[in-house]
Design a protein around this motif. Structure first.
Motif, PDB file in Angstrom:
ATOM      1  N   VAL A  97       0.855  -1.184   0.000  1.00  0.00           N
ATOM      2  CA  VAL A  97       0.000   0.000   0.000  1.00  0.00           C
ATOM      3  C   VAL A  97       0.891   1.234   0.000  1.00  0.00           C
ATOM      4  N   ARG A  99       1.395   5.036   0.911  1.00  0.00           N
ATOM      5  CA  ARG A  99       0.827   6.040   1.813  1.00  0.00           C
ATOM      6  C   ARG A  99       1.482   7.390   1.544  1.00  0.00           C
ATOM      7  N   GLU A 101       0.496  10.523   2.963  1.00  0.00           N
ATOM      8  CA  GLU A 101       0.061  11.586   3.865  1.00  0.00           C
ATOM      9  C   GLU A 101       1.101  12.692   4.026  1.00  0.00           C
ATOM     10  N   THR A 489       2.381   5.285  11.818  1.00  0.00           N
ATOM     11  CA  THR A 489       1.784   6.582  12.136  1.00  0.00           C
ATOM     12  C   THR A 489       2.625   7.712  11.561  1.00  0.00           C
ATOM     13  N   TRP A 495       7.941   9.192   9.790  1.00  0.00           N
ATOM     14  CA  TRP A 495       7.023   8.085  10.014  1.00  0.00           C
ATOM     15  C   TRP A 495       7.451   7.285  11.239  1.00  0.00           C
ATOM     16  N   SER A 523      11.292   7.601   0.157  1.00  0.00           N
ATOM     17  CA  SER A 523      10.323   6.579   0.524  1.00  0.00           C
ATOM     18  C   SER A 523      10.955   5.619   1.520  1.00  0.00           C
ATOM     19  N   ARG A 570      -2.681  -0.951   5.758  1.00  0.00           N
ATOM     20  CA  ARG A 570      -1.883   0.276   5.768  1.00  0.00           C
ATOM     21  C   ARG A 570      -0.749   0.226   6.797  1.00  0.00           C
ATOM     22  N   ASP A 571      -0.706  -0.862   7.576  1.00  0.00           N
ATOM     23  CA  ASP A 571       0.347  -1.039   8.575  1.00  0.00           C
ATOM     24  C   ASP A 571       1.304  -2.170   8.217  1.00  0.00           C
ATOM     25  N   VAL A 574       4.166  -1.603   2.955  1.00  0.00           N
ATOM     26  CA  VAL A 574       3.836  -0.220   2.604  1.00  0.00           C
ATOM     27  C   VAL A 574       5.015   0.489   1.950  1.00  0.00           C
ATOM     28  N   LEU A 576       6.081   4.421   2.257  1.00  0.00           N
ATOM     29  CA  LEU A 576       5.765   5.615   3.044  1.00  0.00           C
ATOM     30  C   LEU A 576       6.532   6.795   2.459  1.00  0.00           C
TER      31      LEU A 576
END
Length: 581
Positions: A97, A99, A101, A489, A495, A523, A570-571, A574, A576
């Motif tokens: 996934v 992410r 954010e 988180t 992250w 990433s 999502r955990d 991933v 990020l």
């Protein structure tokens, strides 16, 4: 502990044939303008420990999925029998996934990216001496973590995880060579010298006999005849057999049989957790009574329900951080305790003993010597340090355990000042990217009890640590464990990556790759892996591999075990994204 003469030939060859894969990663993937490996000089920081790398498998074509949860993960098959025991098999893969954010995901980054770091996180291994009299299995009715049916197989399970990592050909997303493994605490379960020896031997290679007390037989709750615990070798209809757990003749003999660990082929670093620092994972260390109980001949295995509830409430709420009530309980029930074979090796270890064990040349394995800790750590009695992840990445290992007691964490003012000094020093230099490692998560750092050795020093929690890390643009990730659950988180510019344990299902480790996308973003790419044990078990197979497979299946079926520890998609696997600053 082993003598230096026990260092095997593999360790010598690793030191002699080490290659510099980690110190100059900068590996390019596809065409692009800024591709010079190691183009950024190492930042000037307080003497980080340099990595020692060993030659591993050839760099694979990337991306790859084999041997990771991107290809498949253990899952139950069919319905339960006799109350719900379910067998495992290969289940569907966990997809990756993205992410975004903290930064946008730009097209084409897979072709442009450069690998800055590639490594593996172990956490909450909980190598456990299940026969220790200091354990509180009698609280099982109150908390699933007091006793687990799989615990007697923890050594075989960890060795199988090491075998999995040794077989990985590189980072799954980039193919970059894996340069090290970091354990983020709770390497042991009972703060026991014997468990520490098992952990260090498993990581560095050698033979482990996961037995204590009587060298000829098991002495613990699983041969107690008590229905509260699974009695695998007995015809007794215990509570777990009522749920469908099997009778397995020879299980306990197999559980204490010698296990052979190949040791990691990668250099490895160590971070401390509350089960490493505190007796029982929750009591302030230093009381000689804990040593008396741990090494002695009386083991309490049952407790009236009302008293068990009271004891667990005190542990959970931190009402007995020094263990005074716990001591009174053990003394009050001394006559009800079972007689077992005493064993001096079960004694709780001190901070100094923990450091000396890591610095023992017998456990250097593939390196580095001390696994992050140095003679200066021993001299200063501190369990935090810096190390060089690669030319462009700095690692910081923190000590978030609270010597005042309780399983929640915090850091003292002196450690927080040291951390701020390291981060400021790095940013005054070449500003390497920073990865922070700890045992506790931001949400579980809520312990304000003072350190008995520094009663005037203020303790700081997770919110204050997040604030410090967020104030430094070089910090890209905070990697931890403790909660036994996958959780990720975002915190402003970095992250927080929390990884599930290897004692509770789904029993995972995490490969982490840091890459520069050359579009203004970085990433963190995280990929979960299981042990090398087969997903399917055979109750007739009590070999080392068969026990490792059974370790996983028993953990899935552990009554009252949490079912949310895998986290959400999502955990898990991933990518990020964050802004390159």
């Amino acid at each position: 502990m082993r003598s230096a003469a026990a260092v095997d030939r593999r360790a010598f060859l690793a030191a002699a044939g080490a290659v510099g894969a980690a110190t100059g990663l900068g590996l390019a993937f596809g065409a692009g303008p800024d591709r010079a490996a190691g183009a950024t000089a190492a930042a000037r920081v307080p003497a980080p420990v340099a990595p020692v790398t060993v030659e591993g498998p050839a760099v694979p074509r990337a991306p790859y999925t084999r041997g990771t949860t991107l290809a498949g993960v253990a899952a139950p098959r069919g319905g339960g029998r006799c109350g719900g025991y379910r067998r495992l098999a290969a289940g569907p893969a966990w997809k990756r996934v993205v992410r975004a954010e903290l930064a946008a995901a730009h097209r084409g980054r897979e072709r442009r990216r450069t690998a800055l770091a590639s490594f593996v996180q172990f956490t909450d291994l909980h190598l456990v001496d299940v026969q220790s009299p200091l354990r509180y299995e009698y609280l099982r009715a109150e908390t699933a973590s007091a006793w687990r049916p799989q615990e007697a197989l923890s050594v075989a399970g960890v060795v199988s995880l090491i075998e999995r990592v040794n077989a990985l050909p590189g980072g799954p997303a980039t193919g970059a060579p894996l340069s090290f493994v970091m354990t983020t605490g709770d390497n042991t379960d009972n703060n026991s010298r014997l468990e520490l020896e098992w952990f260090l031997t498993a990581m560095s290679g050698g033979r482990i006999t996961p037995n204590s007390g009587d060298p000829r037989r098991y002495e613990g709750v699983q041969d107690s005849g008590l229905t509260l615990y699974w009695q695998p070798d007995s015809v007794l209809r215990d509570a777990d057999k009522g749920r469908g757990f099997p009778r397995l003749d020879g299980f306990l003999d197999a559980a204490i049989r010698t296990v052979h660990s190949p040791g990691l082929r990668l250099s490895w670093y160590s971070t401390v957790g509350n089960h490493d620092s505190l007796p029982g994972g929750c009591y302030a260390p230093g009381d000689p009574y804990f040593t008396e109980i741990a090494t002695g001949s009386r083991k309490l295995e049952a407790l009236p329900a009302a008293e068990a509830k009271k004891v667990w409430r005190a542990v959970k709420d931190g009402l007995d951080p020094k263990g005074a009530d716990f001591k009174r309980l053990l003394k009050a029930h001394a006559r009800q305790a079972r007689t077992v074979t005493p064993d001096e090796r079960r004694a709780p270890f001190t901070r100094a003993e923990y450091l000396r064990a890591h610095l023992d040349p017998a456990y250097t394995g593939p390196g580095p010597h001390g696994h992050g800790y140095t003679a200066a750590n021993l001299e200063q009695n501190r369990l935090y340090y810096t190390f060089r992840v690669s030319d462009r990445v700095l690692g910081i290992s923190l000590d978030t355990t609270d010597p005042g007691g309780h399983y929640t964490g915090s850091v003292g003012a002196s450690q927080l000042r040291w951390l701020e000094g390291v981060l400021k020093g790095n940013e005054r230099g070449e500003r390497a990217h920073v990865l922070v490692f700890s045992h506790h998560t931001s949400a579980t750092m809520t312990n304000s009890r003072p350190d008995p050795a520094r009663p005037e020093e203020k303790r700081y929690g997770g919110a204050e640590l997040v604030e410090v890390l967020a104030a430094h643009r070089s910090v890209v990730g905070w990697i931890n464990g403790h909660c036994h659950r996958n959780a990720i988180t975002p915190h402003g510019g970095f992250w927080e990556v929390s990884t599930a344990s290897h004692i509770d299902f789904p029993q995972l480790a995490r490969v982490i790759e840091l890459v520069d996308n050359h579009d203004g973003t970085l990433s963190l790419i995280a990929t979960l892996v299981e042990s090398a044990a087969p997903h399917r078990t055979d109750f007739a197979d009590l070999s080392q591999t068969g026990l490792a497979a059974l370790y996983r299946e028993l953990s899935f079926n552990a009554p009252e075990a949490r079912r949310d520890l895998a986290g959400t998609a999502r955990d898990r696997n991933v990518e990020l994204l964050l802004t390159r600053r």
